[in-house]
Design a protein around this motif. Structure first.
Motif, PDB file in Angstrom:
ATOM      1  N   VAL A 351       0.839  -1.199   0.000  1.00 50.32           N
ATOM      2  CA  VAL A 351       0.000   0.000   0.000  1.00 50.32           C
ATOM      3  C   VAL A 351       0.873   1.247   0.000  1.00 50.32           C
ATOM      4  O   VAL A 351       0.938   1.992   0.972  1.00 50.32           O
ATOM      5  N   MET A 352       1.581   1.471  -1.098  1.00 55.09           N
ATOM      6  CA  MET A 352       2.541   2.567  -1.117  1.00 55.09           C
ATOM      7  C   MET A 352       2.171   3.673  -2.103  1.00 55.09           C
ATOM      8  O   MET A 352       1.550   3.429  -3.146  1.00 55.09           O
ATOM      9  N   PHE A 353       2.554   4.873  -1.725  1.00 53.56           N
ATOM     10  CA  PHE A 353       2.391   6.027  -2.606  1.00 53.56           C
ATOM     11  C   PHE A 353       3.415   7.079  -2.202  1.00 53.56           C
ATOM     12  O   PHE A 353       3.978   7.043  -1.094  1.00 53.56           O
ATOM     13  N   ILE A 354       3.671   8.008  -3.116  1.00 53.02           N
ATOM     14  CA  ILE A 354       4.673   9.054  -2.892  1.00 53.02           C
ATOM     15  C   ILE A 354       3.992  10.408  -2.882  1.00 53.02           C
ATOM     16  O   ILE A 354       3.173  10.728  -3.742  1.00 53.02           O
ATOM     17  N   LYS A 355       4.357  11.219  -1.888  1.00 49.40           N
ATOM     18  CA  LYS A 355       3.837  12.572  -1.788  1.00 49.40           C
ATOM     19  C   LYS A 355       4.936  13.470  -1.240  1.00 49.40           C
ATOM     20  O   LYS A 355       5.504  13.186  -0.185  1.00 49.40           O
ATOM     21  N   GLU A 356       5.253  14.517  -1.998  1.00 56.56           N
ATOM     22  CA  GLU A 356       6.269  15.496  -1.605  1.00 56.56           C
ATOM     23  C   GLU A 356       7.583  14.820  -1.209  1.00 56.56           C
ATOM     24  O   GLU A 356       8.133  15.071  -0.137  1.00 56.56           O
ATOM     25  N   ILE A 358       8.270  11.917  -0.269  1.00 57.17           N
ATOM     26  CA  ILE A 358       8.238  10.942   0.815  1.00 57.17           C
ATOM     27  C   ILE A 358       7.456   9.722   0.344  1.00 57.17           C
ATOM     28  O   ILE A 358       6.346   9.850  -0.188  1.00 57.17           O
ATOM     29  N   LEU A 359       8.055   8.540   0.510  1.00 57.37           N
ATOM     30  CA  LEU A 359       7.391   7.285   0.173  1.00 57.37           C
ATOM     31  C   LEU A 359       6.649   6.785   1.410  1.00 57.37           C
ATOM     32  O   LEU A 359       7.260   6.531   2.450  1.00 57.37           O
ATOM     33  N   TYR A 360       5.347   6.662   1.290  1.00 61.04           N
ATOM     34  CA  TYR A 360       4.519   6.132   2.375  1.00 61.04           C
ATOM     35  C   TYR A 360       4.183   4.682   2.046  1.00 61.04           C
ATOM     36  O   TYR A 360       3.801   4.354   0.920  1.00 61.04           O
ATOM     37  N   PHE A 361       4.312   3.820   3.033  1.00 63.42           N
ATOM     38  CA  PHE A 361       3.973   2.419   2.829  1.00 63.42           C
ATOM     39  C   PHE A 361       3.546   1.806   4.156  1.00 63.42           C
ATOM     40  O   PHE A 361       3.647   2.436   5.220  1.00 63.42           O
ATOM     41  N   GLN A 362       3.062   0.579   4.097  1.00 61.94           N
ATOM     42  CA  GLN A 362       2.532  -0.068   5.288  1.00 61.94           C
ATOM     43  C   GLN A 362       3.261  -1.366   5.571  1.00 61.94           C
ATOM     44  O   GLN A 362       3.556  -2.136   4.656  1.00 61.94           O
ATOM     45  N   ASN A 363       3.563  -1.586   6.848  1.00 65.59           N
ATOM     46  CA  ASN A 363       4.107  -2.867   7.290  1.00 65.59           C
ATOM     47  C   ASN A 363       2.947  -3.853   7.336  1.00 65.59           C
ATOM     48  O   ASN A 363       2.024  -3.707   8.135  1.00 65.59           O
ATOM     49  N   THR A 364       2.972  -4.841   6.447  1.00 67.44           N
ATOM     50  CA  THR A 364       1.850  -5.758   6.318  1.00 67.44           C
ATOM     51  C   THR A 364       1.571  -6.512   7.610  1.00 67.44           C
ATOM     52  O   THR A 364       0.419  -6.776   7.955  1.00 67.44           O
ATOM     53  N   ASN A 369       1.805   2.343   9.527  1.00 62.76           N
ATOM     54  CA  ASN A 369       2.161   3.147   8.368  1.00 62.76           C
ATOM     55  C   ASN A 369       3.560   3.717   8.553  1.00 62.76           C
ATOM     56  O   ASN A 369       3.865   4.338   9.569  1.00 62.76           O
ATOM     57  N   LEU A 370       4.415   3.497   7.560  1.00 63.99           N
ATOM     58  CA  LEU A 370       5.789   3.932   7.621  1.00 63.99           C
ATOM     59  C   LEU A 370       6.074   4.906   6.490  1.00 63.99           C
ATOM     60  O   LEU A 370       5.278   5.024   5.541  1.00 63.99           O
ATOM     61  N   LYS A 371       7.203   5.593   6.559  1.00 64.01           N
ATOM     62  CA  LYS A 371       7.564   6.513   5.473  1.00 64.01           C
ATOM     63  C   LYS A 371       9.071   6.537   5.298  1.00 64.01           C
ATOM     64  O   LYS A 371       9.842   6.278   6.211  1.00 64.01           O
ATOM     65  N   LEU A 372       9.467   6.851   4.074  1.00 60.91           N
ATOM     66  CA  LEU A 372      10.869   6.902   3.712  1.00 60.91           C
ATOM     67  C   LEU A 372      11.097   8.180   2.918  1.00 60.91           C
ATOM     68  O   LEU A 372      10.478   8.413   1.881  1.00 60.91           O
ATOM     69  N   VAL A 373      12.002   9.042   3.401  1.00 56.39           N
ATOM     70  CA  VAL A 373      12.333  10.261   2.669  1.00 56.39           C
ATOM     71  C   VAL A 373      13.209   9.893   1.479  1.00 56.39           C
ATOM     72  O   VAL A 373      14.238   9.222   1.616  1.00 56.39           O
ATOM     73  N   LEU A 374      12.818  10.315   0.304  1.00 53.46           N
ATOM     74  CA  LEU A 374      13.538   9.943  -0.918  1.00 53.46           C
ATOM     75  C   LEU A 374      14.580  11.000  -1.256  1.00 53.46           C
ATOM     76  O   LEU A 374      14.305  12.195  -1.132  1.00 53.46           O
TER      77      LEU A 374
END
Length: 374
Positions: A351-356, A358-364, A369-374
């Motif tokens: 369940v991932m998407f990118i906004k500003e 930042i990659l938002y995704f979910q630990n199944t 909900n987690l995020k990764l700065v790109l």
């Protein structure tokens, strides 16, 4: 003593996984030719658009029994009509309308909806777009921006707003009617002929749209392309631009009341589970094998990007970030050309998407909900 006969037409809200309450109208009767019926139709439309409680018709020329049919046509042709809840038509030529909210509230909400429609068009519709591009853009916008009102459905507590464009565009939560009305409102305003369709799906009442592209009609069920429960960033195309034969597999409607959709021109969309459009290409996870592919929008040539199963992915710049189901669902990244593949974490991520940036995704496993700065 004159006897006044009254016809009571009420909307019954039958809540199902896809509840609806929009009346259908035959496209062949979209233009009413009889002058008296046209006058009555115009009066009804004007009153309903302004949330007025009454109007009149020529009772010497039109039977009160036919008013329901004219109102149904008005509702189907005008997605801006909102919060309508029935009428009483009398043989003396009067019609009294019922609504699910006060007139002042309805008009205020309609104003907000109109402003939001203008904003959506400004931000999502570009000059020179084809009708296909317009339909896809608004389909994607609604799926990404609106969540199906699933929790309230389970509680049998769906609000009136969720059946309207207000629910979808302002509250960002709706049932099928909200999606359908919003689709019609926006697309009609940008010049794409759009029809509201009502019928049955999954054993319950349902609504969706038909759109006209290059002279051909297609069915678009935006509600069913929005994952339930909601998955941010996920857009499906299983019910995008289907023909009549394809939709009949799990939808039923009064087919004679609507155009017949025969074209299979856009069948390639139906195999796309999650898709990102970039630089003239469709990048997508194929529904048959979950592998990542790209397709040239003009040539429609399909090319495999890599051999990993990637049901969830997002794109930033020249990088594809994806959940590698060929290796524990761990988060990976790879260039758009399928090279320089690299593992990022050891968490089953989806369940991932990118906004500003930042990659938002979910630990199944934990559902965090987690995020990764790109």
């Amino acid at each position: 003593m004159n006897h006044i006969f009254k016809l009571l037409i009420a909307i019954v809200l039958l809540l199902s996984i896809t509840p609806m309450h929009v009346f259908a109208a035959s496209p062949s009767s979209m233009t009413i030719t009889k002058s008296e019926e046209q006058t009555a139709y115009d009066n009804i439309v004007k009153s309903l658009l302004n949330a007025e409680t009454n109007t009149t018709f020529n009772a010497s020329k039109i039977s009160y029994k036919d008013i329901g049919k004219i109102v149904n046509q008005a509702l189907a042709n005008n997605p801006s009509i909102s919060y309508y809840n029935g009428l009483t038509a009398s043989s003396n030529g009067t019609i009294n309308f019922k609504y699910k909210a006060d007139r002042k509230v309805i008009l205020e909400k309609n104003k907000k909806v109109n402003l939001e429609v203008d904003r959506i068009i400004k931000e999502n519709i570009r000059k020179g777009m084809s009708d296909l591009e317009k339909v896809k853009s608004i389909h994607d916008y609604l799926v990404l921006s609106v969540a199906y009102d699933y929790d309230n459905f389970l509680k049998n507590n769906v609000s009136n707003d969720s059946y309207e464009a207000y629910g979808a565009l302002i509250n960002e939560i709706a049932v099928c009617d909200g999606y359908t009305k919003s689709m019609a409102l926006i697309l009609n305003k940008v010049g794409v002929q759009t029809i509201q369709v009502t019928g049955i799906a999954n054993g319950g009442n349902h609504s969706w749209n038909m759109v006209k592209i290059d002279g051909q009609y297609y069915h678009v069920d935006t509600t069913w392309d929005d994952p339930v429960p909601n998955k941010p960033g996920s857009v499906h195309y299983n019910y995008f631009l289907k023909n009549t034969k394809q939709l009949k597999v799990d939808h039923q409607w009064e087919e004679t009341a609507y155009p017949v959709a025969t074209s299979s021109k856009f069948n390639y969309f139906h195999n796309m589970n999650n898709m990102v459009e970039k630089d003239g290409m469709y990048y997508y996870s194929d529904s048959k094998d979950n592998l990542l592919y790209k397709m040239d929008k003009k040539k429609l040539k399909k090319t495999k990007v890599l051999g990993d199963k990637a049901p969830y992915f997002a794109i930033q710049g020249q990088w594809i970030y994806y959940s590698n189901y060929s290796n524990g669902g761990y988060l990976y990244k790879v260039k758009l050309n399928g090279k320089e593949k690299k593992q990022i974490n050891s968490i089953h991520s989806e369940v991932m998407f990118i906004k500003e940036n930042i990659l938002y995704f979910q630990n199944t496993k934990t559902k965090k909900n987690l995020k990764l700065v790109l």
